[in-house]
Write a protein that holds these residues in place. Structure first.
Motif, PDB file in Angstrom:
ATOM      1  N   VAL A 172       0.816  -1.220   0.000  1.00 45.85           N
ATOM      2  CA  VAL A 172       0.000   0.000   0.000  1.00 45.85           C
ATOM      3  C   VAL A 172       0.846   1.265   0.000  1.00 45.85           C
ATOM      4  N   GLY A 173       2.119   1.159   0.381  1.00 41.00           N
ATOM      5  CA  GLY A 173       3.014   2.296   0.313  1.00 41.00           C
ATOM      6  C   GLY A 173       2.999   3.195   1.523  1.00 41.00           C
ATOM      7  N   LYS A 174       2.366   2.779   2.587  1.00 44.31           N
ATOM      8  CA  LYS A 174       2.278   3.613   3.782  1.00 44.31           C
ATOM      9  C   LYS A 174       2.319   2.730   5.019  1.00 44.31           C
ATOM     10  N   GLU A 175       2.872   3.267   6.089  1.00 45.02           N
ATOM     11  CA  GLU A 175       2.916   2.543   7.341  1.00 45.02           C
ATOM     12  C   GLU A 175       1.507   2.449   7.918  1.00 45.02           C
ATOM     13  N   LEU A 176       1.139   1.276   8.389  1.00 47.69           N
ATOM     14  CA  LEU A 176      -0.207   1.047   8.914  1.00 47.69           C
ATOM     15  C   LEU A 176      -0.237   1.188  10.425  1.00 47.69           C
ATOM     16  N   ASN A 177      -1.339   1.729  10.920  1.00 47.98           N
ATOM     17  CA  ASN A 177      -1.617   1.720  12.346  1.00 47.98           C
ATOM     18  C   ASN A 177      -2.556   0.551  12.574  1.00 47.98           C
ATOM     19  N   TYR A 178      -2.144  -0.407  13.382  1.00 48.09           N
ATOM     20  CA  TYR A 178      -2.988  -1.559  13.623  1.00 48.09           C
ATOM     21  C   TYR A 178      -2.989  -1.927  15.097  1.00 48.09           C
ATOM     22  N   VAL A 179      -4.075  -2.587  15.519  1.00 48.60           N
ATOM     23  CA  VAL A 179      -4.252  -2.994  16.899  1.00 48.60           C
ATOM     24  C   VAL A 179      -4.630  -4.467  16.893  1.00 48.60           C
ATOM     25  N   VAL A 180      -4.023  -5.235  17.784  1.00 47.39           N
ATOM     26  CA  VAL A 180      -4.311  -6.660  17.894  1.00 47.39           C
ATOM     27  C   VAL A 180      -4.741  -6.952  19.334  1.00 47.39           C
ATOM     28  N   PHE A 181      -5.882  -7.633  19.466  1.00 39.55           N
ATOM     29  CA  PHE A 181      -6.390  -8.030  20.781  1.00 39.55           C
ATOM     30  C   PHE A 181      -6.736  -9.513  20.766  1.00 39.55           C
ATOM     31  N   THR A 182      -6.589 -10.150  21.926  1.00 38.32           N
ATOM     32  CA  THR A 182      -7.181 -11.464  22.071  1.00 38.32           C
ATOM     33  C   THR A 182      -8.686 -11.249  22.230  1.00 38.32           C
TER      34      THR A 182
END
Length: 183
Positions: free
Chosen positions: A151-161
């Motif tokens: 995508v060419g851009k740094e992603l903001n992501y969140v991971v939860f159980t």
């Protein structure tokens, strides 16, 4: 070439050296160097000196330092910059189903919310919200880096159980409220 173009176009306020371009676009340094020179010849990017943050070991501790680096940044005077940006940001050149399949290799997905960058929503706190079990963090990090390269851009992501997600929903967690209130 498209990954490098997206990298500079969607991170227009940043400068990158050949090593960073190679890492972020997931290509060899030789290919990165050749494509950067081609893009410089047509005027899409131009050389720039900038301060690069590096991590070094000092007295058995890792510390951040700023170092003068020579790299490249987007040339705002490029003749076709606006139409190119419009074309790449309006077209959906990224298959979201493939992204879900790749993420599913690293985590047993219970919930995946795609927002932010993927919906051209600049105010979103996260581009991806991933909820699930059996998380292989190193594989997930590699998968996210691969998606970022595409995508060419740094992603903001969140991971939860799943358990943690249910708890945060029950206490009206601010981050989750912000993500769920936006498209």
């Amino acid at each position: 070439k498209m990954r490098i173009i997206k990298l500079f176009l969607f991170n227009h306020d940043k400068a990158f050296d050949v090593v960073e371009v190679s890492d972020r676009a997931k290509i060899s340094q030789g290919i990165a160097r050749r494509e950067i020179l081609n893009l410089e010849k047509i005027g899409f990017i131009h050389p720039k000196t900038y301060n690069k943050e590096i991590r070094v070991q000092k007295n058995r501790k890792m510390v951040s330092m700023k170092k003068k680096a020579y790299g490249y940044s987007l040339n705002y005077k490029f003749e076709y910059l606006e139409p190119l940006y419009k074309f790449l940001s309006d077209s959906n050149l990224f298959n979201q189903e493939d992204m879900v399949k790749e993420i599913a290799k690293a985590i047993k997905i219970d919930l995946l919310i795609i927002s932010g960058l993927f919906l051209k929503e600049q105010d979103s706190r996260a581009d991806l919200l991933i909820v699930g079990e059996k998380i292989n963090q190193s594989l997930l990090d590699k998968t996210i880096k691969d998606i970022e390269a595409k995508v060419g851009k740094e992603l903001n992501y969140v991971v939860f159980t799943t358990t943690d997600f249910k708890y945060r929903i029950s206490v009206f967690d601010r981050l989750l409220r912000d993500i769920l209130d936006y498209p």
